[in-house]
Enzyme design. Structure first.
Site, PDB file in Angstrom:
ATOM      1  CD  GLU A  41      21.811 -60.040   3.496  1.00  0.00           C
ATOM      2  OE1 GLU A  41      21.385 -59.735   4.620  1.00  0.00           O
ATOM      3  OE2 GLU A  41      22.269 -61.164   3.431  1.00  0.00           O
ATOM      4  CG  ASP A  86      23.401 -61.353   9.573  1.00  0.00           C
ATOM      5  OD1 ASP A  86      24.635 -61.784   8.733  1.00  0.00           O
ATOM      6  OD2 ASP A  86      23.194 -60.514   9.677  1.00  0.00           O
ATOM      7  CD  GLU A 101      26.406 -62.302   6.019  1.00  0.00           C
ATOM      8  OE1 GLU A 101      25.701 -61.710   5.645  1.00  0.00           O
ATOM      9  OE2 GLU A 101      26.810 -61.984   6.909  1.00  0.00           O
ATOM     10  CG  ASN A 154      19.548 -58.211   7.392  1.00  0.00           C
ATOM     11  OD1 ASN A 154      20.523 -58.714   8.105  1.00  0.00           O
ATOM     12  ND2 ASN A 154      19.561 -58.116   6.450  1.00  0.00           N
ATOM     13  CD  GLU A 212      20.163 -62.333   7.170  1.00  0.00           C
ATOM     14  OE1 GLU A 212      20.444 -61.606   6.884  1.00  0.00           O
ATOM     15  OE2 GLU A 212      19.940 -63.771   6.466  1.00  0.00           O
TER      16      GLU A 212
END
Length: 811
Positions: A595, A712, A769, A650, A682
């Site tokens: 990520e 997310d 996460e 993201n 995401e």
């Protein structure tokens, strides 16, 4: 008979025809130019009289000598130059005199007299021309024929002008033919009266022979032809001008008649009242609308009444009290007196149902015209427009412009009485949720309900306005803080009460910020800005609805402005960098991807957490440019990796609202060479829910390229099953907040278990996460979680591929 016999036997036929043609052309030119001179004025008449005299004088002279050339006396004739020229001069001068008499005359006998003078000119020229012949012997005359020739010239000449000076085309030709007859009759009769039998040829000094005379005659013939054509053109031009003038006069007459008719119709049916007052101030003329608008008796004849009487009758008709009429009449007459002298208009509001505009227009001799317009509807419309210009169309509350005016009025008052002004910013707390859940019609109903409550709580010195959307502002003049707090309490109570409208039942609430004049600012702009700062503080604090402005709020606002400026500079100077956090399989421990995490080392401040600078980037509009940079940098890095791991990037809600995101992703993949299946975007459900249809459309376009889409922070937002159903996400990311207590909190474990079960039922892998302990990882393994990331598996940072390769080989 002797004349006719002489004509056919003693003349050359060809030359006779030429003489007749010259005579006819000159006669036509003379009559045409004569008519043109008659229509001319002043010096132009004299000019055209001279031109006409030249035309007929040359014509008579040329006709005479061509006819003499045609005469066969039995010997050759020569001509004395001086007498020949004199004969021409006699013809021109006498013809000019006759034409002048005709064109300046006032009746038909003047025209006949002018033509007779031309006849005298014909005879005089002829006998002077005979005298110019150079020959020997004795010329004998027949007195009777001589008298007949002179008489024929005078009579026919007079008739030619009588016929030719009319206006018709037939008159032109009749006059020309008659004048031709006068010249020919006089010449051939006079020639028949002469006996050349005792004459013989003779040459003398200064004489001219027939050849040179013929040349002169040819030139004169051409000149006569030109004059004839010119007279034709002028006559046609005069005729057309006359017709145009006649048509114009007819049109003017028709127009005058039409205007008169319209004026009469207008006076009868015009919407205005009209009255003509004389110099003595009495009404002399008026239309029906005049007394009707003034409320006077329509059957009564108002002619002769004075202007003051008219005003008094109007005031009485407006239901004025008798004792007040004289006072009002004096005021009315005073306001109208200057307008009557100099012109102008005044508006009288007799009642709510009648507003009149009265105009006075002086004529110049002391009299004036008064017009009256009923502007009642216009007055009401102007008031309505003025109200709309200063009030909100939906709620009826004052708008920003009216609010500014109210502040200026309050400011002027408090500067005198020493009071204070509170400028209050109001923002509804959950208004967007109402619009999203119930539609904009429900939102409008909420705004109108709130506005109605606001109107019901206002007292003197208080104003509430709608500035736009769900933003309101209030003003309060106060002396003590107790008075201000009481007003704020009323506002808070109005906002907190439940709103019920039909099937709609919602609790809105609101946040209130207060700034006080003069402590917190001296002008409205500064005070509103400070009140907004206080309002946003109230909105951020869950236990407070009302917040007063404090000076440290300015410092916070300044810091955010500085950060926004530095964000743009960081984009230009490439001060951002990326960190990567590993994502691994829960079962096997194998790396599945990384990520991307954005980092910023702000000059002079060190590393700034994304939680601080991302909201500022969204406020200042830098988030889109930053998002494009992150996507491009991450794809470039991933394309250079030795292993084909996925890279997760993201996407903010503001980026997702831009249709350009589709082209940005496509172009980035093309330029970096990264395979689409290695890119994962995401998005949070909060970003989607703002404009769900638009966001899902954009995500479908990106997914069609082969890019993976992950939802997310699942579990912290709406957690809507409808969102999961509406779009086939490739991954669900379980928020880190659930992992902190999953080891020993059964409720947290139950939520994690439910989300994992949901993922299995939808065949969508779930990534957890925030995994920081082995115990947390064991729970995930037992519950069947697919992937995980967190400090336990790897902290964010740069990727050292050498260490990874060595670890892989040793394993």
């Amino acid at each position: 008979m002797p004349v006719i016999d002489f004509f056919f036997k003693a003349h050359e036929p060809g030359l006779i025809l030429l003489a007749a043609a010259i005579c006819l052309i000159s006669s036509y030119a003379c009559i045409g130019l004569l008519r043109h001179a008659q229509r001319s004025r002043d010096h132009m008449r004299a000019i055209w009289t001279g031109v006409a005299a030249l035309a007929v004088g040359f014509g008579i002279w040329a006709t005479h000598f061509v006819a003499v050339l045609a005469f066969r006396p039995g010997f050759t004739l020569d001509y004395d130059l001086g007498l020949t020229a004199l004969s021409m001069l006699i013809a021109i001068v006498l013809c000019g005199a006759g034409i002048a008499v005709a064109v300046r005359g006032t009746n038909v006998w003047d025209r006949v007299l002018g033509g007779a003078v031309v006849g005298v000119a014909i005879s005089s020229m002829h006998y002077a021309g005979i005298g110019a012949l150079v020959m020997g012997g004795s010329l004998q005359w027949n007195p009777g024929l001589v008298a007949t020739s002179i008489l024929a010239g005078i009579v026919l000449g007079g008739l030619s002008f009588r016929f030719g000076m009319g206006q018709s085309l037939g008159g032109l030709f009749s006059g020309a033919l008659t004048l031709t007859g006068a010249i020919c009759a006089m010449h051939f009769t006079a020639m028949a009266a002469a006996d050349f039998s005792l004459c013989f040829p003779l040459s003398a000094d200064g004489s001219i022979d027939g050849f040179w005379l013929s040349l002169a005659l040819a030139f004169i013939s051409v000149l006569l032809l030109a004059l004839a054509l010119g007279s034709t053109v002028l006559d046609e031009a005069d005729r057309r001008r006359t017709e145009r003038e006649r048509d114009r006069q007819l049109r003017d007459a028709e127009r005058l008649s039409e205007v008169s008719g319209r004026l009469e119709l207008a006076l009868t049916n015009m919407a205005q009242g009209l009255g003509l007052f004389g110099a003595d101030g009495t009404l002399q003329l008026y239309n029906q609308r005049f007394p009707e608008l003034l409320g006077l008796d329509l059957e009564q004849d108002l002619t002769g009444i004075s202007f003051p009487q008219t005003c008094r009758m109007t005031l009485l008709g407006a239901n004025a009290e008798l004792e007040d009429v004289d006072v009002q009449l004096a005021e009315v007459l005073e306001s109208h007196q200057n307008l009557i002298r100099h012109g102008g208009e005044i508006v009288h509001k007799f009642s709510e149902d009648q507003v009149l505009r009265i105009s006075h227009n002086p004529v110049g001799d002391g009299s004036w015209v008064t017009t009256i317009d009923d502007i009642t509807e216009r007055h009401h419309s102007e008031r309505a427009i003025a109200h709309l210009a200063r009030h909100d169309s939906l709620t009826g509350l004052p708008n920003r412009a009216r609010y500014a005016e109210a502040f200026d009025w309050s400011l002027a008052k408090v500067k005198e009485n020493g009071r204070k002004i509170a400028v209050i910013a109001i923002d509804l707390d959950h208004f967007k949720d109402v619009n999203d859940s119930h539609g904009h019609a429900a939102g409008d109903a909420v705004l109108k309900s709130i506005a109605s409550r606001f109107n019901g709580l206002l007292r003197d010195g208080e104003v509430i306005a709608r500035l736009g959307g769900d933003e309101f502002a209030a003003l309060k003049e106060f002396t003590s803080m107790d008075g201000l707090r009481e007003f704020l309490g009323r506002l808070d109570e109005a906002l907190s009460r439940r709103i019920e409208d039909g099937e709609l039942a919602v609790s809105i609430g609101g946040s209130i910020g207060v700034a006080v004049y003069p402590e917190d600012g001296n002008d409205l702009s500064k005070l509103l800005s400070n009140a907004d700062l206080a309002m946003y503080r109230a909105k951020a604090e869950f236990d407070r609805h009302i917040c007063y402005y404090e000076r440290d709020m300015d410092e916070q606002a300044r810091q955010r402005r500085d950060m926004a400026r530095d964000l743009w500079s960081a984009l230009e100077q490439d001060d951002f960098y990326l960190a990567y956090q590993v994502q691994k399989s829960v079962l096997t421990g194998e790396t599945t991807g990384y990520e991307v995490l954005l980092r910023w080392n702000r000059p002079g401040h060190g590393n700034v957490p994304p939680s601080e600078f991302i909201p500022v980037a969204e406020e200042c509009g830098a988030i889109n440019a930053i998002g494009v940079w992150v996507l491009k940098r991450a794809c470039l890095d991933a394309a250079a990796w030795p292993e084909p791991y996925k890279v997760a990037v993201n996407v903010s809600g503001l980026q997702l609202a831009q249709i350009d995101l589709i082209d940005t992703v496509r172009n980035t993949l093309f330029m970096t060479g990264l395979a689409p299946e290695r890119l994962e975007l995401e998005v949070t459900e909060t970003a989607i829910i703002g404009d769900k249809h638009r966001a899902l459309h954009i995500l479908r376009q990106i997914k069609a390229m082969g890019v993976s889409i992950a939802i997310d922070d699942f579990g912290t937002g709406y957690s809507s099953l409808e969102t999961l159903r509406a779009f086939p996400f490739d991954k669900i990311k379980l928020d880190r907040s659930f992992m902190s207590e999953v080891e020993n909190n059964e409720q947290s474990k139950a939520i994690v278990r439910a989300i994992l079960a949901l993922g299995r039922s939808l065949s969508v892998p779930v990534l957890a996460e925030g995994v920081e302990t082995l115990a947390q990882l064991d729970v995930l393994r037992v519950e069947g979680c697919t992937e995980a990331q967190g400090f336990l598996l790897g902290r964010p940072g740069a990727i050292d591929w050498n260490d990874l390769l060595e670890a892989g080989l040793s394993a």
